[in-house]
Design a protein around this motif. Structure first.
Motif: not given
Length: 463
Positions: A78-83, A85-91
């Protein structure tokens, strides 16, 4: 290296360290399209594409879930999934073309392909590598339906059963699963567990006759009915050299049985035949159950088709039905057993001969059930393997027809052809007529009469 490139490189390393199964769970969670069909490299690229904003996730349903199937296990990273999606949101990158494509896919799945996700299918049950499948097309395994072992145990299902039921899947590219069973061999699934077992049925001699003559002009069929009658539960061999016309004779016998015996369930087993032969059989017998493994298929597929045909015939006999297996041909099946045993084409392995004997031993009439009749072509000469197969199997049959050479006056040799149970299957007048014709010769007796009944009456009047 920019910060975004560092993030993507870190994600690539973490994704690459996952197994294919773990990666598919992550891919489902982030919205990769069709993760079940993807290889590891493609799944890593798609996950990174979503993280970089180059690919949009599969759009959401009305209830907030993904169009694709959800993760099949709750143990994914789940942490990898969160990261990701977070990377996508950050970019904060949006790809309009990808978004339009995803919306188009969602629309297709929700409308035009809805019938591919929940549908009714019929097929034959097979066990493969400890798993159960409903085969809707023997030649195309992409159409197979997975059957949970719980359903098999609940209804006492057996290999060779014809099942009909509701099938579901979450993605068009995934294998479907059988959700509910609506019928087993045309009957209620609730009655299936109470069936008798084929091996427990009591064998008896053939006591029912199958007429094969197609009409007054079918001399070969009329001669067969008189000199080598086909009985329920017989093992019959149509023998002759290669090119002698065994397959054509066999097909005529099958046509006669199908026409004159409506209650018979015809099972066609075609081994190593040419494509045009298989197509001709399918056109000629639209109501028959056909198991075909054409020329060019692996030996393992020949053996598999033979096993399924045999098991299906057993299931019919358990229902008190008369099944007739038309096998073209037994020599080719024995060769397939031989290759599966690891032997070369110039020698016959003992296990291959035993496998062939085991297959033909299914033929029997039963007292408390139906019957399984096997009528097969068998080569009498050729190379060493053909001769070894014929020598090892010729004593197993209780009916044999020796096909005459092409352009001969008679369709088969009446002196070399016989049925061990002819006295049980023929009337007294028919038996006397057969004995008389064998001693005097047939001449044009079949051409001068319109039926065997007329022929027998004519011969009895003379004597």
């Amino acid at each position: 290296m920019t910060e975004s490139e560092k993030l993507l490189n870190q994600l690539a390393g973490r994704l690459g360290a996952k197994t294919i199964h773990e990666l598919r769970q992550v891919a489902r969670a982030v919205g990769v399209k069709c993760p079940a069909a993807g290889k590891k490299e493609r799944l890593v690229e798609d996950c990174l594409g979503i993280a970089a904003g180059k690919i949009n996730p599969v759009p959401k349903k009305a209830d907030g879930g993904l169009v694709g199937a959800p993760p099949k296990s709750h143990e994914y990273d789940r942490q990898l999934v969160t990261d990701i999606l977070a990377c996508r949101e950050k970019l904060n990158i949006v790809c309009p073309a990808a978004e339009e494509e995803a919306e188009s896919i969602a629309l297709t799945v929700n409308s035009g392909n809805a019938h591919l996700l929940d549908f009714t299918a019929e097929g034959i049950l097979e066990k493969s590598a400890e798993l159960w499948f409903m085969r809707t097309g023997l030649a195309d395994t992409r159409k197979d339906i997975f059957v949970n072992e719980k359903l098999v145990n609940r209804y006492g299902l057996r290999e060779g059963d014809v099942l009909c039921g509701r099938c579901v899947r979450e993605e068009v590219d995934e294998i479907a699963g059988l959700a509910t069973v609506t019928s087993v061999n045309g009957g209620s699934p609730e009655n299936a567990p109470n069936r008798k077992k084929f091996d427990n049925l009591i064998p008896v001699y053939p006591d029912k006759r199958f007429v094969t003559a197609l009409g007054a002009d079918d001399v070969a069929g009329r001669m067969l009915d008189l000199f080598a009658p086909v009985g329920a539960g017989q093992l019959a061999f149509i023998t002759g050299d290669r090119g002698s016309g065994k397959s054509e004779f066999l097909k005529n016998v099958a046509s006669g049985i199908a026409k004159n015996n409506a209650e018979v369930k015809l099972v066609l087993l075609l081994i190593d035949v040419r494509a045009e032969q298989a197509a001709d059989y399918k056109r000629s017998f639209p109501k028959a159950k056909i198991f075909s493994s054409a020329l060019g298929c692996d030996e393992s597929n020949h053996v598999r088709c033979a096993r399924l045909a045999s098991e299906h015939a057993k299931r019919l006999a358990e229902q008190s039905k008369d099944a007739v297996i038309i096998l073209d041909g037994l020599t080719e099946l024995a060769r397939a057993y031989n290759c599966s045993a690891g032997r070369v084409y110039t020698a016959l392995d003992t296990s291959a001969l035993n496998s062939a004997k085991k297959f033909v031993s299914v033929a029997r009439n039963t007292q408390d059930g139906g019957s399984v009749t096997i009528i097969s072509s068998l080569c009498t000469g050729g190379d060493a393997v053909d001769e070894a197969v014929f020598s090892g199997l010729k004593g197993a049959c209780n009916m044999r027809v020796e096909v005459a050479e092409k352009y001969a006056d008679a369709p088969f040799d009446i002196y070399a052809s016989y049925a061990s149970d002819d006295k049980r299957l023929l009337s007294e007048s028919e038996f006397k007529a057969a004995v008389m014709l064998r001693s005097q010769g047939t001449g044009d007796a079949f051409l001068k009469t319109r039926s065997n009944k007329e022929l027998c009456a004519l011969l009895n009047d003379k004597n």
